[in-house]
Write an enzyme that holds these catalytic residues in place. Sequence first.
Site, PDB file in Angstrom:
ATOM      1  N   PHE A 141       0.877  -1.167   0.000  1.00  0.00           N
ATOM      2  CA  PHE A 141       0.000   0.000   0.000  1.00  0.00           C
ATOM      3  C   PHE A 141       0.922   1.228   0.000  1.00  0.00           C
ATOM      4  CE2 PHE A 141      -2.590   3.278   1.966  1.00  0.00           C
ATOM      5  CZ  PHE A 141      -3.805   3.121   1.313  1.00  0.00           C
ATOM      6  N   ASP A 210       2.752  -4.862   8.752  1.00  0.00           N
ATOM      7  CA  ASP A 210       1.539  -4.057   8.625  1.00  0.00           C
ATOM      8  C   ASP A 210       0.354  -5.024   8.598  1.00  0.00           C
ATOM      9  OD1 ASP A 210      -0.694  -2.698   7.583  1.00  0.00           O
ATOM     10  OD2 ASP A 210       0.552  -1.273   6.469  1.00  0.00           O
ATOM     11  N   TYR A 235     -10.049   0.648  11.323  1.00  0.00           N
ATOM     12  CA  TYR A 235     -11.318   0.986  10.656  1.00  0.00           C
ATOM     13  C   TYR A 235     -11.771  -0.057   9.640  1.00  0.00           C
ATOM     14  CZ  TYR A 235      -7.610   3.159   7.817  1.00  0.00           C
ATOM     15  OH  TYR A 235      -6.456   3.401   7.136  1.00  0.00           O
ATOM     16  N   LYS A 236     -11.005  -1.140   9.469  1.00  0.00           N
ATOM     17  CA  LYS A 236     -11.416  -2.174   8.508  1.00  0.00           C
ATOM     18  C   LYS A 236     -12.127  -3.300   9.277  1.00  0.00           C
ATOM     19  CE  LYS A 236      -7.377  -1.169   5.599  1.00  0.00           C
ATOM     20  NZ  LYS A 236      -7.970  -0.440   4.483  1.00  0.00           N
ATOM     21  N   ARG A 384     -12.611  -5.308  -5.898  1.00  0.00           N
ATOM     22  CA  ARG A 384     -12.279  -5.909  -4.592  1.00  0.00           C
ATOM     23  C   ARG A 384     -13.563  -6.181  -3.816  1.00  0.00           C
ATOM     24  NH1 ARG A 384      -8.206  -3.080  -0.604  1.00  0.00           N
ATOM     25  NH2 ARG A 384     -10.052  -1.802  -0.397  1.00  0.00           N
TER      26      ARG A 384
HETATM   27  C1  LIG Z   1      -1.797  -1.926   4.143  1.00  0.00           C
HETATM   28  C2  LIG Z   1      -2.224  -0.560   4.505  1.00  0.00           C
HETATM   29  N1  LIG Z   1      -1.390   0.244   5.218  1.00  0.00           N
HETATM   30  C3  LIG Z   1      -1.771   1.519   5.560  1.00  0.00           C
HETATM   31  C4  LIG Z   1      -3.010   2.001   5.214  1.00  0.00           C
HETATM   32  C5  LIG Z   1      -3.487   3.401   5.524  1.00  0.00           C
HETATM   33  O1  LIG Z   1      -2.818   4.066   6.475  1.00  0.00           O
HETATM   34  P1  LIG Z   1      -3.530   5.261   7.280  1.00  0.00           P
HETATM   35  O2  LIG Z   1      -4.338   4.603   8.381  1.00  0.00           O
HETATM   36  O3  LIG Z   1      -2.404   6.062   7.767  1.00  0.00           O
HETATM   37  O4  LIG Z   1      -4.402   5.988   6.335  1.00  0.00           O
HETATM   38  C6  LIG Z   1      -3.894   1.206   4.497  1.00  0.00           C
HETATM   39  C7  LIG Z   1      -5.233   1.738   4.128  1.00  0.00           C
HETATM   40  O5  LIG Z   1      -6.054   1.156   3.509  1.00  0.00           O
HETATM   41  C8  LIG Z   1      -3.489  -0.092   4.131  1.00  0.00           C
HETATM   42  O6  LIG Z   1      -4.310  -0.881   3.416  1.00  0.00           O
END
Ligand SMILES: Cc1ncc(COP(=O)(O)O)c(C=O)c1O
Length: 415
Positions: A141, A210, A235-236, A384
């Site tokens: 990402f 991550d 938030y997911k 998706r």
């Molecule tokens: C793998 C991954 N890392 C980071 C993020 C986003 O980071 P942030 O919470 O700082 O917007 C996402 C957002 O969808 C993500 O899928």
Amino acid sequence: MSESEFGVKAEKLDAADELAGVRAQFVLDAVSDHAADAAGVYLDGNSLGALPAAVPGRVDDVVRRQWGELRIRSWDESGWWTAPERIGDRIAPLVGAAPGQIVVGDSTSVNVFKAVVGAVRLARLDGADGRDEIVVDATTFPTDGYIAESAARMTGCTLRPVTPAEVPGVLGDRTAAVLLNHVDYRTGRLHDLPSLTAAVHAAGAYVVWDLCHSAGALPVGLDAHGVDLAVGCTYKYLNGGPGAPAYLYVRRDLQDRFDSPLPGWTSHADPFGMRPDYEPAAGALRGRVGTPDILSMLALEAALEVWDGVPIESVRAKSLALTDFFLECVAAYVPPGRVESLTPVAHEERGSQVALRCEDAGDVMRRLIERGVVGDFRHPDVLRFGFTPLYVGFADVERAARVLAETLRGSGGGG
Ligand SMILES: Cc1ncc(COP(=O)(O)O)c(C=O)c1O
């Protein structure tokens, strides 16, 4: 199998689903809110989880009573000050961590920064000054890649972007830190956390995972696999709400040496001493930075109550059954050659989403959403579909595949 046979199969799977009752704890569309039976199928929980029903009441209490009436007393009396570590401990069992290793706060991006710079500093504390490379998943990402690049410049490292499969081959005496995704955001591929972590450790380096697309969807096993540092959003699959704060995991035996690049006052050993010199707090608390974002943090705390009594292993079993069933329905319903699955067939390589390559994906997703089947589109050609086992059922899956097939056939009709 015919559509009606798939319908019967979906009914049987829903009847046997031990998590079916959890759905009632979420605010979702009633089927009658939409036309036909292709109604209200929310398959975008891998982007923004649905609203748990307990959240509005809690937020109302936090705003009206805790803030409105108790005002500043709430930092103590309502537990505001200790919320980052308390809610971290609530997330911990979902990612296989013992208490005292996770703090909640800031965005995922900010926590990636703390973790990657912290990992390089740990590698150098080990006395290996020659470690001057940060390895990053080239398919990551984007935010992780941008921040890893900046962290590399700040620490005098070179950035090595490679695919996760290439990681073991590039590790060596120069590797300081490795930043990887547990599940790929685009394809839904699950990477092998235990073996990649072991490979990074064998090279004497530190790994940052991550967990954005795995926490709340499958067992992670942070402690069991000896992960050094991890970050994730809430938030997911954790349903914390738009912009809900992220979290940082620092393994217990690394905490004394974890040297945060963002040493804000709330991670100080004596935050109200207002001392000019910085002395980090003991434990995971040193991952804190500034004043916690209380409103969204306490909304998250209420959202996490849906997990009471829900084993993550049952969530994983249902997630795999949902994605298997979706792939089966898609193969049966969709005209041959119209879509191509990017999501691995093997369970040990699959997260909780299905990604389908489709030439006109943007247009197709727009039409799906019009008919109440909500997934998302990722540039340039990916559809998706995220499957949140706490609230998605098998009848939803069958309906989504059927509407997808109708959309792709261009009929757009009911059926
Ligand atoms: C793998 C991954 N890392 C980071 C993020 C986003 O980071 P942030 O919470 O700082 O917007 C996402 C957002 O969808 C993500 O899928």
